[in-house]
Design a protein around this motif. Structure first.
Motif, PDB file in Angstrom:
ATOM      1  N   GLN A   1      60.019 -28.797  11.878  1.00 32.01           N
ATOM      2  CA  GLN A   1      59.423 -27.523  12.283  1.00 32.01           C
ATOM      3  C   GLN A   1      58.614 -26.916  11.144  1.00 32.01           C
ATOM      4  O   GLN A   1      57.503 -26.416  11.336  1.00 32.01           O
ATOM      5  CB  GLN A   1      60.523 -26.554  12.722  1.00 32.01           C
TER       6      GLN A   1
ATOM      7  N   GLN B   1      55.340 -28.868  10.801  1.00 34.94           N
ATOM      8  CA  GLN B   1      54.388 -28.539  11.862  1.00 34.94           C
ATOM      9  C   GLN B   1      53.739 -27.180  11.605  1.00 34.94           C
ATOM     10  O   GLN B   1      52.521 -27.012  11.779  1.00 34.94           O
ATOM     11  CB  GLN B   1      55.101 -28.538  13.226  1.00 34.94           C
ATOM     12  N   GLN B   2      54.536 -26.229  11.155  1.00 34.32           N
ATOM     13  CA  GLN B   2      53.988 -24.903  10.861  1.00 34.32           C
ATOM     14  C   GLN B   2      52.996 -24.973   9.698  1.00 34.32           C
ATOM     15  O   GLN B   2      51.965 -24.288   9.708  1.00 34.32           O
ATOM     16  CB  GLN B   2      55.120 -23.928  10.538  1.00 34.32           C
TER      17      GLN B   2
ATOM     18  N   ARG C   1      51.145 -27.587   8.967  1.00 33.49           N
ATOM     19  CA  ARG C   1      49.917 -28.191   9.501  1.00 33.49           C
ATOM     20  C   ARG C   1      49.066 -27.141  10.216  1.00 33.49           C
ATOM     21  O   ARG C   1      47.831 -27.125  10.091  1.00 33.49           O
ATOM     22  CB  ARG C   1      50.267 -29.308  10.478  1.00 33.49           C
ATOM     23  N   ASN C   2      49.750 -26.264  10.976  1.00 27.02           N
ATOM     24  CA  ASN C   2      49.021 -25.223  11.690  1.00 27.02           C
ATOM     25  C   ASN C   2      48.317 -24.264  10.734  1.00 27.02           C
ATOM     26  O   ASN C   2      47.236 -23.764  11.012  1.00 27.02           O
ATOM     27  CB  ASN C   2      49.968 -24.432  12.597  1.00 27.02           C
ATOM     28  N   VAL C   3      48.941 -24.045   9.585  1.00 27.31           N
ATOM     29  CA  VAL C   3      48.320 -23.171   8.591  1.00 27.31           C
ATOM     30  C   VAL C   3      47.089 -23.843   8.003  1.00 27.31           C
ATOM     31  O   VAL C   3      46.025 -23.236   7.832  1.00 27.31           O
ATOM     32  CB  VAL C   3      49.324 -22.817   7.469  1.00 27.31           C
TER      33      VAL C   3
ATOM     34  N   GLN D   1      45.385 -26.366   9.388  1.00 31.10           N
ATOM     35  CA  GLN D   1      44.446 -26.514  10.503  1.00 31.10           C
ATOM     36  C   GLN D   1      43.395 -27.608  10.248  1.00 31.10           C
ATOM     37  O   GLN D   1      42.202 -27.445  10.463  1.00 31.10           O
ATOM     38  CB  GLN D   1      43.734 -25.184  10.817  1.00 31.10           C
ATOM     39  N   THR D   2      43.844 -28.739   9.737  1.00 33.48           N
ATOM     40  CA  THR D   2      42.968 -29.912   9.587  1.00 33.48           C
ATOM     41  C   THR D   2      43.748 -31.129  10.051  1.00 33.48           C
ATOM     42  O   THR D   2      44.981 -31.140  10.077  1.00 33.48           O
ATOM     43  CB  THR D   2      42.525 -30.125   8.121  1.00 33.48           C
TER      44      THR D   2
ATOM     45  N   SER E   1      45.964 -33.644   6.955  1.00 36.29           N
ATOM     46  CA  SER E   1      47.046 -33.157   6.096  1.00 36.29           C
ATOM     47  C   SER E   1      47.911 -34.324   5.605  1.00 36.29           C
ATOM     48  O   SER E   1      48.221 -35.242   6.383  1.00 36.29           O
ATOM     49  CB  SER E   1      47.924 -32.152   6.853  1.00 36.29           C
TER      50      SER E   1
END
Length: 284
Positions: free
Chosen positions: A82, A85-86, A88-90, A92-93, A96
């Motif tokens: 989790q 994943q968070q 990666r969302n930060v 946003q490419t 990563s």
């Protein structure tokens, strides 16, 4: 009451090191540090230490070093995924680096979890036996130190007795010195004096400076200290009280001395007494 005791125990999956350190203190100040899975035995450990050590600032520690391949700490996989994943969302490419994300994720709260280890009674019984070994070691350390302390105390008490005899020998000269100084002071005034009245005032003044009671009481305190030191009872606090009384008599003698040679002897007595005071907390 300074001392040190240590016991090392090798169990199938861990190495257990037990340490006890003790410093001077008027009362028992006990600090216990043990792993959480032994916490339910802490009260029993405290009682055991209190009964054996009585006084002192005591630090008791149990250190556990895991020696087997197994460990009770594991990765919390779901939480780490989790976090990644968070992250990666930060970013946003789509490029990563998972390794870098993993390094950050394992540093986050709850990334690691420790499975609580239940107390094994047989294991604790073995540890408890080694606690007894460490206690015996620190008690023996104290006994060895006490032997040297006893010798030092007796030597210093004898020194104070010697200085007390010196004070007694100087008392006659002190009285004559006081009489001479008072007579000279009267003569310097160049006035006529009533000899009878002068003698009365002199007697009154000398009574205020009399140290016979202090000498007798100090001698009794010195003997009582040695008697108490030789008794088999636990008597450290009692010795401390006797030392306080000795200090009062020595201080009163010094304040009444009014004679330089006697004051020098009093200073020597104070010095010996201070050395005793520094070590008296080491006596149980």
């Amino acid at each position: 009451m300074t001392g040190y005791g240590k016991a090392v125990l090798q169990l199938p999956t861990k190495k257990v090191t037990i340490e006890i350190k003790s410093l001077n203190s008027k009362n028992l100040d006990l600090n216990v540090r043990i792993p959480s899975y032994y916490k339910e035995q802490e009260l029993n450990v405290r009682k055991k230490l209190a009964n054996a050590l009585v006084r002192g600032k005591v630090d008791f520690s149990i250190f556990v070093e895991m020696t087997a391949d197994e460990t009770s700490t594991v990765l919390n996989n779901g939480v780490i995924k989790q976090y990644m994943q968070q992250l990666r969302n930060v970013v946003q490419t789509g490029t990563s680096d998972d390794v870098e994300l993993l390094k950050m994720a394992v540093k986050m709260p709850d990334a690691l979890k420790t499975e609580r280890e239940e107390l094994d009674e047989n294991e604790w019984n073995t540890i408890n036996e080694h606690i007894d070994i460490a206690i015996k070691e620190i008690v023996q350390y104290r006994i060895d130190e006490a032997a040297s302390l006893e010798s030092d105390f007796k030597e210093r008490i004898e020194n104070i007795k010697t200085y007390l005899e010196e004070v007694k020998a100087l008392d006659g000269d002190r009285v004559e010195n006081v009489k001479t100084r008072l007579k000279k002071a009267i003569d310097d005034l160049k006035v006529d004096t009533d000899e009878n009245r002068f003698e009365q005032e002199l007697i009154y003044y000398l009574e205020k400076l009399d140290i016979n009671e202090e000498k007798v009481r100090l001698a009794n305190h010195l003997d009582y200290f040695l008697q108490t030191l030789d008794s088999k009872d636990s008597n450290g606090k009692k010795l401390g009280f006797i030392v306080q009384e000795m200090g009062r008599e020595i201080n009163t003698t010094g304040s009444k001395a009014n004679f330089a040679p006697m004051q020098k002897a009093v200073i020597q007595m104070k010095n010996e007494l201070e050395q005793i005071k520094e070590q008296i907390l080491n006596v149980l």
